[in-house]
Write an enzyme that holds these catalytic residues in place. Structure first.
Site, PDB file in Angstrom:
ATOM      1  N   ASP A  75     -10.381   4.067   8.770  1.00 50.53           N
ATOM      2  CA  ASP A  75     -10.999   4.868   7.635  1.00 50.53           C
ATOM      3  C   ASP A  75     -12.055   4.010   6.631  1.00 50.53           C
ATOM      4  O   ASP A  75     -11.925   2.759   6.843  1.00 50.53           O
ATOM      5  CB  ASP A  75      -9.677   5.170   6.699  1.00 50.53           C
ATOM      6  CG  ASP A  75      -9.166   4.154   5.975  1.00 50.53           C
ATOM      7  OD1 ASP A  75      -8.770   3.022   6.373  1.00 50.53           O
ATOM      8  OD2 ASP A  75      -8.586   4.093   4.733  1.00 50.53           O
ATOM      9  N   GLU A 140      -6.285   2.610   4.424  1.00 43.80           N
ATOM     10  CA  GLU A 140      -6.313   1.465   3.751  1.00 43.80           C
ATOM     11  C   GLU A 140      -7.346   1.453   2.476  1.00 43.80           C
ATOM     12  O   GLU A 140      -7.061   1.027   1.455  1.00 43.80           O
ATOM     13  CB  GLU A 140      -7.076   0.337   4.388  1.00 43.80           C
ATOM     14  CG  GLU A 140      -6.916  -1.174   4.036  1.00 43.80           C
ATOM     15  CD  GLU A 140      -7.887  -1.599   3.217  1.00 43.80           C
ATOM     16  OE1 GLU A 140      -7.579  -2.508   2.646  1.00 43.80           O
ATOM     17  OE2 GLU A 140      -9.028  -0.972   2.997  1.00 43.80           O
TER      18      GLU A 140
END
Length: 398
Positions: A75, A140
């Site tokens: 991500d 994250e």
């Protein structure tokens, strides 16, 4: 696609618009890349109330020990104003020896280099004499609720155990070989609210200005310093990040005032002891503020806005020495062993096995025109290659 070429692997990953919490095709692409190497791949979606669902990937190559984990995230943060980018944020364009795109260094680049390094190792030597796993999250850069922590627990519940881990976050400040992270400071955030009595500024005796107390209380949080650090950690640092009353008038004493703060703390503290110190300082300042004589103790509330991220320090010398030796063999440099910077998902991994962090140069992470030097991709791939060989040798693999 040639898996041994990190440029090609990274290009494929950048073209996936995996802005937190969207998978964006990044994990599907990664699965398609690593499956031919022999990985058994599991995709897991975690859910939690009031947070987005997040897709994650766990993959393992080999069935025996020793077992090395590579951890990271596909991500990325939003690109922001795409018109401000000189090239498309998900184009993976190459110009003047640089590849551009969101996630180039944070941290699709690290994943690409590890995949390429492992592919080179398999091509040259066959599968590692042990096991390698990839633990890759899509959470994250988000709240980190449905990502690494839950994926670790999920894998551990199925019997997975790890001997060491490396996280591919960008750790180098200026050049490849600068720095290995062997720990991280803790993080604690909070909000202090002081209640007052609203009134006209011309009649202060009829009001109670909460800013008088809040100024004294924030000063007490900042001075004296919380500690002076130690041989592995820099001094604990508290920053006031905002002070607000919601007041738009210049002739009105506000009814309440709030201050937000964040502390990045050394291993001298934990969440409980640091919270107690903060409360003690606020109590003393609320009682003794010279800015509000004759008023008595100020009424305040404090809310710690998130669970604290603990500090930690890795002491596994075989892991640290293997990575340091790999860095030195490729770059000729002796990396600094550091605990500086922000938090990372290593804070979850440290409860399962020793963990270090090493990746690309982080100068452009989260910026417009995030980019990585093609030469750095090759250097990091070679470092990971040397690390794989060195760590399995030190860990006693046959």
């Amino acid at each position: 696609m040639t898996l041994t070429d990190p440029v090609q692997v990274l290009s494929a990953l950048i073209r996936c618009p995996s802005v937190t919490p969207l998978e964006g095709g990044a994990l599907a692409t990664l699965e398609s890349l690593i499956s031919p190497l022999g990985f058994e791949v599991e995709r897991v979606t975690f859910r939690d109330p009031d947070t987005p669902d997040v897709d994650n990937l766990y993959a393992r190559l080999g069935g025996g020990g020793p077992h090395l984990m590579f951890a990271g995230h596909t991500d990325v943060v939003p690109p922001g104003d795409t018109a401000a980018w000189s090239r498309g944020p998900f184009s993976a364009d190459i110009a003047d020896g640089m590849m551009y795109g969101r996630g180039a260094v944070d941290m699709k680049g690290g994943i690409a280099c590890f995949v390429a390094a492992l592919a080179r190792h398999v091509e040259a030597h066959g599968a590692p004499a042990g096991s390698v796993s990839l633990l890759i999250t899509g959470d994250e850069e988000g709240p980190a609720i449905n990502g690494t922590e839950k994926l670790l627990a999920h894998a551990a519940a199925k019997g997975e155990r790890w001997d060491a881990a490396i996280v591919g976050e960008p750790t180098n400040p200026d050049a490849m070989g600068d720095m290995i992270k062997i720990g991280r400071r803790g993080s604690l955030s909070g909000t202090v609210t002081v209640q007052g009595v609203q009134g006209h500024v011309a009649y202060p005796h009829l009001a109670d200005n909460p800013l008088r107390s809040l100024i004294a209380m924030t000063a007490a949080l900042l001075d004296p310093p919380l500690d002076s650090g130690n041989e592995r950690f820099p001094p604990t640092n508290l920053e006031i990040t905002s002070i607000d009353t919601g007041n738009t008038a210049t002739n009105v004493i506000p009814a309440r005032a709030t201050a937000q703060f964040n502390v990045r703390f050394s291993d001298i503290w934990d969440g409980d002891s640091l919270g107690a110190e903060i409360r003690a300082r606020l109590d003393a300042a609320a009682t003794a503020s010279a800015l509000r004589p004759g008023r008595g103790a100020a009424h305040y509330e404090i809310e710690f806005r998130e669970r604290p991220s603990p500090s930690f320090l890795t002491r596994d010398q075989a892991l640290i020495d293997s990575l340091s030796a790999a860095v030195a063999s490729v770059t000729g440099r002796t990396p600094e062993l550091s605990t500086t910077g922000g938090t990372s998902d290593a804070r979850f991994i440290k409860s399962h096995c020793p963990v270090v962090e090493f990746g690309l140069v982080g100068k452009t992470m989260h910026m417009v025109d995030e980019c990585v030097a093609l030469d750095d991709l090759e250097i990091l791939t070679r470092i990971y290659q040397a690390f794989l060989q060195g760590w399995f040798h030190r860990a006693g693999a046959n």
